[in-house]
Write a protein that holds these residues in place. Structure first.
Motif, PDB file in Angstrom:
ATOM      1  N   CYS A  97      15.706 -29.862  -9.173  1.00 59.80           N
ATOM      2  CA  CYS A  97      16.588 -30.622 -10.052  1.00 59.80           C
ATOM      3  C   CYS A  97      15.852 -31.845 -10.590  1.00 59.80           C
ATOM      4  O   CYS A  97      15.278 -32.611  -9.818  1.00 59.80           O
ATOM      5  N   LEU A 120      16.577 -35.173 -12.623  1.00 58.25           N
ATOM      6  CA  LEU A 120      17.677 -36.028 -13.045  1.00 58.25           C
ATOM      7  C   LEU A 120      17.142 -37.262 -13.755  1.00 58.25           C
ATOM      8  O   LEU A 120      16.009 -37.675 -13.547  1.00 58.25           O
ATOM      9  N   GLN A 156      20.649 -26.410 -24.349  1.00 58.12           N
ATOM     10  CA  GLN A 156      22.077 -26.697 -24.312  1.00 58.12           C
ATOM     11  C   GLN A 156      22.831 -25.978 -25.427  1.00 58.12           C
ATOM     12  O   GLN A 156      23.957 -25.518 -25.238  1.00 58.12           O
ATOM     13  N   GLU A 165      20.509 -29.261 -19.218  1.00 57.16           N
ATOM     14  CA  GLU A 165      21.878 -29.788 -19.165  1.00 57.16           C
ATOM     15  C   GLU A 165      22.929 -28.690 -19.339  1.00 57.16           C
ATOM     16  O   GLU A 165      23.805 -28.782 -20.227  1.00 57.16           O
ATOM     17  N   THR A 181      25.560 -27.894 -17.734  1.00 50.68           N
ATOM     18  CA  THR A 181      26.958 -28.219 -17.408  1.00 50.68           C
ATOM     19  C   THR A 181      27.453 -29.467 -18.135  1.00 50.68           C
ATOM     20  O   THR A 181      28.573 -29.906 -17.891  1.00 50.68           O
ATOM     21  N   ALA A 182      26.638 -30.005 -19.046  1.00 54.15           N
ATOM     22  CA  ALA A 182      26.969 -31.295 -19.664  1.00 54.15           C
ATOM     23  C   ALA A 182      28.278 -31.268 -20.439  1.00 54.15           C
ATOM     24  O   ALA A 182      29.052 -32.224 -20.397  1.00 54.15           O
ATOM     25  N   SER A 195      31.797 -25.459 -15.038  1.00 49.54           N
ATOM     26  CA  SER A 195      30.569 -25.958 -14.410  1.00 49.54           C
ATOM     27  C   SER A 195      30.305 -25.224 -13.109  1.00 49.54           C
ATOM     28  O   SER A 195      29.161 -24.878 -12.789  1.00 49.54           O
ATOM     29  N   THR A 228      19.562 -32.272 -15.417  1.00 54.86           N
ATOM     30  CA  THR A 228      20.939 -32.742 -15.431  1.00 54.86           C
ATOM     31  C   THR A 228      20.982 -34.254 -15.259  1.00 54.86           C
ATOM     32  O   THR A 228      20.006 -34.875 -14.816  1.00 54.86           O
ATOM     33  N   HIS A 229      22.102 -34.848 -15.617  1.00 54.19           N
ATOM     34  CA  HIS A 229      22.327 -36.256 -15.318  1.00 54.19           C
ATOM     35  C   HIS A 229      23.466 -36.405 -14.315  1.00 54.19           C
ATOM     36  O   HIS A 229      23.925 -37.515 -14.054  1.00 54.19           O
ATOM     37  N   ASN A 230      23.907 -35.275 -13.732  1.00 51.99           N
ATOM     38  CA  ASN A 230      25.020 -35.279 -12.788  1.00 51.99           C
ATOM     39  C   ASN A 230      24.501 -35.006 -11.370  1.00 51.99           C
ATOM     40  O   ASN A 230      24.197 -33.860 -11.031  1.00 51.99           O
ATOM     41  N   HIS A 274      26.440 -32.216  -9.319  1.00 57.78           N
ATOM     42  CA  HIS A 274      26.095 -30.842  -9.658  1.00 57.78           C
ATOM     43  C   HIS A 274      24.731 -30.481  -9.091  1.00 57.78           C
ATOM     44  O   HIS A 274      24.524 -29.375  -8.570  1.00 57.78           O
ATOM     45  N   ALA A 275      23.783 -31.396  -9.187  1.00 58.24           N
ATOM     46  CA  ALA A 275      22.432 -31.135  -8.683  1.00 58.24           C
ATOM     47  C   ALA A 275      22.447 -30.892  -7.183  1.00 58.24           C
ATOM     48  O   ALA A 275      21.788 -29.964  -6.689  1.00 58.24           O
TER      49      ALA A 275
END
Length: 302
Positions: free
Chosen positions: A54, A56, A106, A191, A193-194, A201, A222-224, A227-228
């Motif tokens: 992952c 991030l 995406q 991304e 699931t963004a 998701s 990802t930025h989540n 989720h990661a």
């Protein structure tokens, strides 16, 4: 040592059989500059088969630049980029695909009004018959698409339906299954699931885990952090173009990952500012020393 596998049209693809403990893709102190702008610097990254790595970072952290280097869209300007232990410098995304590195962006690059099976083979259609009377082998493409989707646990009632009628999560899953079928060994997900809700998701995360179980090395951008942490085996946090955190799952907790992702110094400064605003409770926010402390060894962590 090489292994043989059959491609879409029966061609034999020659790929190195990766050693069990050897990374498929590796970056060593890699970086990228655009003129005087240094977008990425000193990045170390290893992608192993049957693992989800992952990556991030907040907006502007360097995630997109990292994707472009690995996928062959841009070339690195410093450090090393290795595939199967050999230094490479891709000129085009096609060269990356030839090495088994596939990217699912995406926007997915699908044609919404075309059927699911047509999008599955878009640009790599099966044909039959002698030249110059060759034509699309529609029945074989439908059967193959259905089988490959089912192999990933994706069951669609009608492959003739336009792919635009599927949910965002379902379209992501079709794109993942397509990459697996066309011989991807490393799957980069940008991304995924963004723009999805909680349920969709979860569907995408399920198929990320399925791709890992099929032996792929997955790079999950990802930025989540939540989720990661659900599917990740290794975590790399980018911050302003450099690697702030590079740790395996047993070395970092979700809370530590979230703090690194959020940026400890900025949160501490925000806490100070919010403390001066009436009606805002900042007592539960972590202190600066908690946010900026190095990740401790986590023996015994689940």
């Amino acid at each position: 040592m090489t292994t043989e596998k059959t491609g879409t049209h029966g061609a034999v693809l020659q790929d190195k059989a990766p050693e069990k403990d050897a990374p498929i893709v590796e970056l060593r102190a890699a970086g990228k500059s655009y003129g005087n702008i240094r977008a990425l610097h000193g990045v170390d990254l290893k992608v192993f088969p049957s693992q989800v790595t992952c990556v991030l970072g907040d907006n502007g952290a360097g995630k997109s630049t990292l994707i472009k280097i690995i996928s062959g869209l841009h070339q690195h300007t410093e450090g090393e980029f290795l595939v199967d232990g050999e230094a490479v410098r891709f000129s085009t995304p096609r060269e990356a695909l030839d090495k088994g590195i596939a990217t699912v962006y995406q926007d997915l690059a699908v044609v919404p009004l075309m059927p699911v099976w047509r999008n599955f083979f878009l640009g790599s259609e099966m044909t039959k018959g002698p030249w110059p009377l060759r034509r699309l082998d529609i029945e074989k493409m439908k059967k193959t698409a259905d089988q490959e989707l089912r192999n990933m646990g994706i069951v669609l009632d009608d492959l003739e339906q336009p792919i635009g009628t599927l949910s965002g999560g379902q379209r992501q899953c079709v794109a993942i299954a397509r990459a697996v079928y066309f011989g991807a060994r490393v799957l980069i997900l940008d991304e995924p699931t963004a723009a999805l809700g909680v349920k969709q998701s979860g569907v995408v995360l399920k198929y990320i885990a399925a791709a890992r179980d099929r032996g792929l090395g997955v790079i999950f951008i990802t930025h989540n952090p939540h989720h990661a942490y659900m599917v990740g085996d290794h975590f790399s946090v980018l911050r302003l173009g450099t690697m702030e955190l590079n740790a395996s799952r047993d070395e970092v907790s979700l809370e530590e990952l979230t703090n690194h992702m959020a940026g400890g110094t900025e949160l501490a400064a925000l806490k100070h500012e919010l403390s001066q605003v009436r009606g805002v409770d900042v007592e539960e926010l972590p202190e600066e020393e908690d946010l900026t402390a190095p990740v401790a060894s986590s023996e015994g962590k689940s």
